[in-house]
Write an enzyme that holds these catalytic residues in place. Structure first.
Site, PDB file in Angstrom:
ATOM      1  N   ASN A  28      67.550 -26.513  33.635  1.00 32.24           N
ATOM      2  CA  ASN A  28      67.698 -26.092  32.237  1.00 32.24           C
ATOM      3  C   ASN A  28      67.001 -24.745  32.083  1.00 32.24           C
ATOM      4  OD1 ASN A  28      67.659 -25.775  29.490  1.00 32.24           O
ATOM      5  ND2 ASN A  28      66.364 -27.550  29.052  1.00 32.24           N
ATOM      6  N   LYS A  30      66.864 -22.904  29.538  1.00 30.00           N
ATOM      7  CA  LYS A  30      66.360 -22.682  28.171  1.00 30.00           C
ATOM      8  C   LYS A  30      66.747 -21.263  27.714  1.00 30.00           C
ATOM      9  CE  LYS A  30      62.911 -26.178  29.009  1.00 30.00           C
ATOM     10  NZ  LYS A  30      61.616 -26.749  28.781  1.00 30.00           N
ATOM     11  N   HIS A 115      67.070 -32.759  23.441  1.00 34.00           N
ATOM     12  CA  HIS A 115      65.900 -32.218  24.138  1.00 34.00           C
ATOM     13  C   HIS A 115      64.711 -32.183  23.177  1.00 34.00           C
ATOM     14  CE1 HIS A 115      63.261 -29.498  26.314  1.00 34.00           C
ATOM     15  NE2 HIS A 115      63.941 -29.846  27.396  1.00 34.00           N
ATOM     16  N   GLU A 117      62.648 -29.967  22.572  1.00 33.82           N
ATOM     17  CA  GLU A 117      62.417 -28.716  21.835  1.00 33.82           C
ATOM     18  C   GLU A 117      63.183 -28.687  20.511  1.00 33.82           C
ATOM     19  OE1 GLU A 117      62.922 -26.354  25.352  1.00 33.82           O
ATOM     20  OE2 GLU A 117      60.960 -27.025  26.023  1.00 33.82           O
ATOM     21  N   GLU A 184      61.836 -37.314  29.694  1.00 38.18           N
ATOM     22  CA  GLU A 184      60.992 -36.124  29.754  1.00 38.18           C
ATOM     23  C   GLU A 184      59.780 -36.313  28.845  1.00 38.18           C
ATOM     24  OE1 GLU A 184      63.379 -32.430  31.055  1.00 38.18           O
ATOM     25  OE2 GLU A 184      63.564 -32.582  28.912  1.00 38.18           O
ATOM     26  N   GLY A 190      56.468 -28.095  30.794  1.00 40.03           N
ATOM     27  CA  GLY A 190      55.925 -26.740  30.827  1.00 40.03           C
ATOM     28  C   GLY A 190      54.405 -26.684  30.891  1.00 40.03           C
ATOM     29  N   SER A 223      57.626 -30.567  34.453  1.00 44.53           N
ATOM     30  CA  SER A 223      56.851 -29.932  35.527  1.00 44.53           C
ATOM     31  C   SER A 223      57.308 -30.353  36.926  1.00 44.53           C
ATOM     32  CB  SER A 223      55.354 -30.185  35.328  1.00 44.53           C
ATOM     33  OG  SER A 223      54.915 -29.578  34.129  1.00 44.53           O
TER      34      SER A 223
HETATM   35  P1  13P Z   1      59.531 -27.836  32.806  1.00 37.16           P
HETATM   36  O1  13P Z   1      60.177 -28.199  34.131  1.00 37.16           O
HETATM   37  O2  13P Z   1      59.293 -26.379  32.632  1.00 37.16           O
HETATM   38  O3  13P Z   1      58.312 -28.672  32.572  1.00 37.16           O
HETATM   39  O4  13P Z   1      60.584 -28.226  31.652  1.00 37.16           O
HETATM   40  C1  13P Z   1      61.192 -29.459  31.667  1.00 37.16           C
HETATM   41  C2  13P Z   1      62.295 -29.449  30.688  1.00 37.16           C
HETATM   42  O5  13P Z   1      62.070 -29.340  29.493  1.00 37.16           O
HETATM   43  C3  13P Z   1      63.669 -29.549  31.217  1.00 37.16           C
HETATM   44  O6  13P Z   1      64.587 -29.789  30.197  1.00 37.16           O
END
Ligand code: 13P
Length: 267
Positions: A28, A30, A115, A117, A184, A190, A223
């Site tokens: 992803n 983003k 997601h 976010e 997740e 992150g 991560s």
């Molecule tokens: P990271 O791998 O940067 O932790 O992000 C995970 C994520 O949100 C994938 O959709």
């Protein structure tokens, strides 16, 4: 061979496993990557994934602006494309949204919904996420439904309750044979803090039970890196990963796609 952009609606990807367990390795991106950056990435990435076993779907989710570029640059390679969101209507007055037929035209097979976010920044509720998943399936896209608890929910021992609600509301009216779920944990996204593999596996097993399907494909995200992928993929209830930051590096993400599960390397 039919190119990704020419697939008829409703038959993008076959999630059935046959005798081999299907795995999904998804990156992803983003809000990263211009078209020029995406093109350079693909040039570097494709030769590195040539020997990835065929039962693994390698998926990239670029921002909308780079979808066409990534689709063209990956051509008839094994890379499949995901969008980062989808609306449930075909068209209409929905500023900032994108529909499944528009995505399909660009060769998109998967779409991320729910997601953490958009859940966090735009307060997307489970009901809207469910609409997105159903709308995606109506046009043959496979939703990757993301679920996960926040740090405070985890500290209050609400993890199972929160995820169960997200799963049950997210899959209402959804065909679970054409669905991927991504666990997740928000506190692991992150942050560099990976969820302990045994705990991630335990939650994925619970999700499998709540969905009521042994065959549902469940990914772990949070991560994931080249350094921990082999251990993650050795877990029995984890069928792949959804990778954020580490998917931005073609070398690292190729290493993730070429993972060697620890149990297999020990033989
Ligand atoms: P990271 O791998 O940067 O932790 O992000 C995970 C994520 O949100 C994938 O959709």
């Amino acid at each position: 061979m039919v190119s990704k952009g020419e697939l008829p609606l409703g038959c993008c990807v076959d999630l059935s496993r046959g005798s081999v367990r299907k795995v999904v390795i998804a990156g992803n991106w983003k809000m990263h990557m211009t078209c020029a950056e995406a093109r350079r990435y693909i040039d570097d990435f494709l030769p590195r994934i040539q020997n990835v076993p065929s039962e693994r779907d390698v998926v990239l989710a670029p921002p909308f602006t780079a979808l066409s570029t990534v689709c063209t640059a990956t051509g008839d390679s094994r890379v499949l494309i995901s969008s980062q969101n989808v609306h449930w209507d075909d068209n209409g007055a929905f500023t900032g949204e994108i529909s499944a037929p528009m995505l399909h035209e660009h060769g998109v097979s998967y779409t991320i919904v729910g997601h953490s976010e958009p859940r966090k920044y735009y307060s997307e509720p489970d009901e809207v996420i469910n609409h997105r998943a159903r709308g995606a399936q109506a046009h043959g896209l496979i939703p990757i439904l993301c679920v996960g608890e926040s740090n405070s929910q985890r500290e209050e021992n609400l993890t199972e309750q929160v995820i169960r609600r997200q799963v049950e509301q997210g899959i209402e009216g959804v065909d679970v044979t054409n669905l991927v779920i991504a666990y997740e944990p928000i506190w692991a996204i992150g942050t560099g803090k990976t969820c302990a593999c045994e705990e991630a596996n335990r939650i994925c097993e619970l999700i499998r039970r709540w969905v009521g399907s042994d065959d549902i494909i469940i990914l772990y995200g949070g991560s994931v890196k080249p350094g921990n992928i082999d251990e993650i993929m050795a877990q029995t209830h984890i069928n792949g990963v959804l990778v954020g930051g580490a998917s931005l590096d073609p070398v690292g993400f190729a290493r993730i796609a070429n993972y060697q599960p620890l149990a297999a390397t020990a033989i």
